[in-house]
Design an enzyme around this catalytic site. Structure first.
Site, PDB file in Angstrom:
ATOM      1  N   TYR A 146      -5.893   1.229   5.113  1.00  0.00           N
ATOM      2  CA  TYR A 146      -4.414   1.536   5.000  1.00  0.00           C
ATOM      3  C   TYR A 146      -4.082   2.934   5.475  1.00  0.00           C
ATOM      4  O   TYR A 146      -5.101   3.752   5.519  1.00  0.00           O
ATOM      5  CB  TYR A 146      -3.751   1.195   3.585  1.00  0.00           C
ATOM      6  CG  TYR A 146      -4.182   2.404   2.634  1.00  0.00           C
ATOM      7  CD1 TYR A 146      -5.359   2.352   2.110  1.00  0.00           C
ATOM      8  CD2 TYR A 146      -3.149   3.215   2.169  1.00  0.00           C
ATOM      9  CE1 TYR A 146      -5.698   3.514   1.185  1.00  0.00           C
ATOM     10  CE2 TYR A 146      -3.345   4.043   1.312  1.00  0.00           C
ATOM     11  CZ  TYR A 146      -4.573   4.074   0.797  1.00  0.00           C
ATOM     12  OH  TYR A 146      -4.858   5.148  -0.248  1.00  0.00           O
ATOM     13  N   LYS A 174     -10.062   5.088   4.848  1.00  0.00           N
ATOM     14  CA  LYS A 174      -8.872   5.075   4.060  1.00  0.00           C
ATOM     15  C   LYS A 174      -9.049   3.520   3.520  1.00  0.00           C
ATOM     16  O   LYS A 174      -7.957   2.640   3.885  1.00  0.00           O
ATOM     17  CB  LYS A 174      -7.571   5.367   4.713  1.00  0.00           C
ATOM     18  CG  LYS A 174      -6.582   5.803   3.713  1.00  0.00           C
ATOM     19  CD  LYS A 174      -5.568   6.802   4.099  1.00  0.00           C
ATOM     20  CE  LYS A 174      -4.396   7.078   3.367  1.00  0.00           C
ATOM     21  NZ  LYS A 174      -4.463   7.379   2.074  1.00  0.00           N
TER      22      LYS A 174
END
Ligand code: PDD
Length: 280
Positions: free
Chosen positions: A35, A144
């Site tokens: 993300y 991430k």
């Protein structure tokens, strides 16, 4: 103008009620997803290119096909939702497949973008307090990933302690980063931040601040701030897309630099804000 609670799911703008994710989505079952978060100010998406470059780089590393439409989808969603100030949350999962740890080779990623209205704290306005925890996360913090259970555990401790952030610390006392922010510490004439060696997320804000500090005459060193040297920290601050730059004034119940907001914290917070106003 109020923001409509809309999202963009696989290229289609939908209300949150209409949007449906398949229970077999690997993002849901395995946290098999990456993300990113981008700030929106007055309908401008700040530094979208840098965030998309990080997201695309991560997707390539974990062998998920990066969708080509991310840029257009973000802009489409800001227009449709009339989002003035807040952020976009972008998530790309590997996609939907019968549950098995090993992913199938040809699978279409699921792309979800949320538009979230949010009022940001003014630069250097929020005196932040933190607790430290041994870093029990993994060695790929530069990805991430949505697999954030370790961070969530730290954030629960943070919530229970009534403070604002959890700092993850290596076995040798290296202070790595916050649960959702990077850390900078000034010791004398040097600004220190943990190296981007997989133990931290290489924050977009961190990168900008390193450049701003150097340009303003404060050398930056990618050296881990050490817990045992905390009495020598003349100032410390946390940074991130949602955080901006905010002073860290307390760690584990003890004050940092007499709880005074340092001059470089103030200066860099304002320089970042000026950059926000100029960037597109
Ligand atoms: N998090 N370190 C961690 C672990 C983070 O989760 C974040 C941001 C940062 C700062 O990165 P950047 O400057 O690129 O925002 C550092 C986002 C905002 C989040 O998870 O919501």
């Amino acid at each position: 103008m109020t923001t409509r609670p809309l999202c963009c799911l696989n290229g289609r703008v939908l209300s949150l009620e209409e949007a449906r994710i398949d229970p077999l989505d690997r993002g849901f079952l395995f946290g098999d997803a990456l993300y990113d978060v981008v700030r929106v100010v007055e309908r401008r998406i700040l530094r979208l290119d840098s965030h998309l470059a990080r997201l695309r780089g991560g997707l390539e590393r974990v062998d998920i096909d990066a969708p080509t439409s991310l840029d257009d989808d973000c802009r489409q969603l800001v227009t449709a939702s009339q989002l003035e100030t807040g952020y976009l949350y972008l998530q790309v999962s590997r996609g939907v497949a019968p549950r098995a740890h090993e992913p199938p080779a040809n699978i279409t990623p699921t792309v979800l973008i949320l538009a979230v209205a949010h009022a940001f704290a003014a630069p250097a306005s929020r005196a932040m307090r933190a607790i430290s925890r041994q870093d029990y996360r993994w060695e790929h913090c530069d990805l991430k990933t949505t697999s954030l259970l370790a961070t969530v555990m730290g954030k629960i401790d943070m919530r229970d302690a009534g403070v604002d952030e959890v700092l993850f610390v290596g076995a040798g006392g290296q202070v790595r980063e916050g649960g959702s922010s990077n850390l900078f510490v000034r010791q004398g004439d040097v600004l220190k931040t943990h190296p981007a060696d997989g133990r931290i997320l290489e924050g977009v804000t961190r990168g900008i601040l390193m450049t701003l500090a150097e340009q303003s005459g404060l050398p930056c060193s990618e050296t881990p701030p050490l817990l045992e040297e905390r009495d020598d920290w003349q100032e410390a601050f946390l940074c991130g897309t949602l955080t901006g730059v905010q002073p860290l004034v307390e760690l584990d119940g003890e004050p940092i630099a007499d709880r005074v907001v340092g001059p470089w914290t103030q200066r860099l917070a304002e320089a970042l804000e000026t950059g926000n106003a100029e960037s597109s």
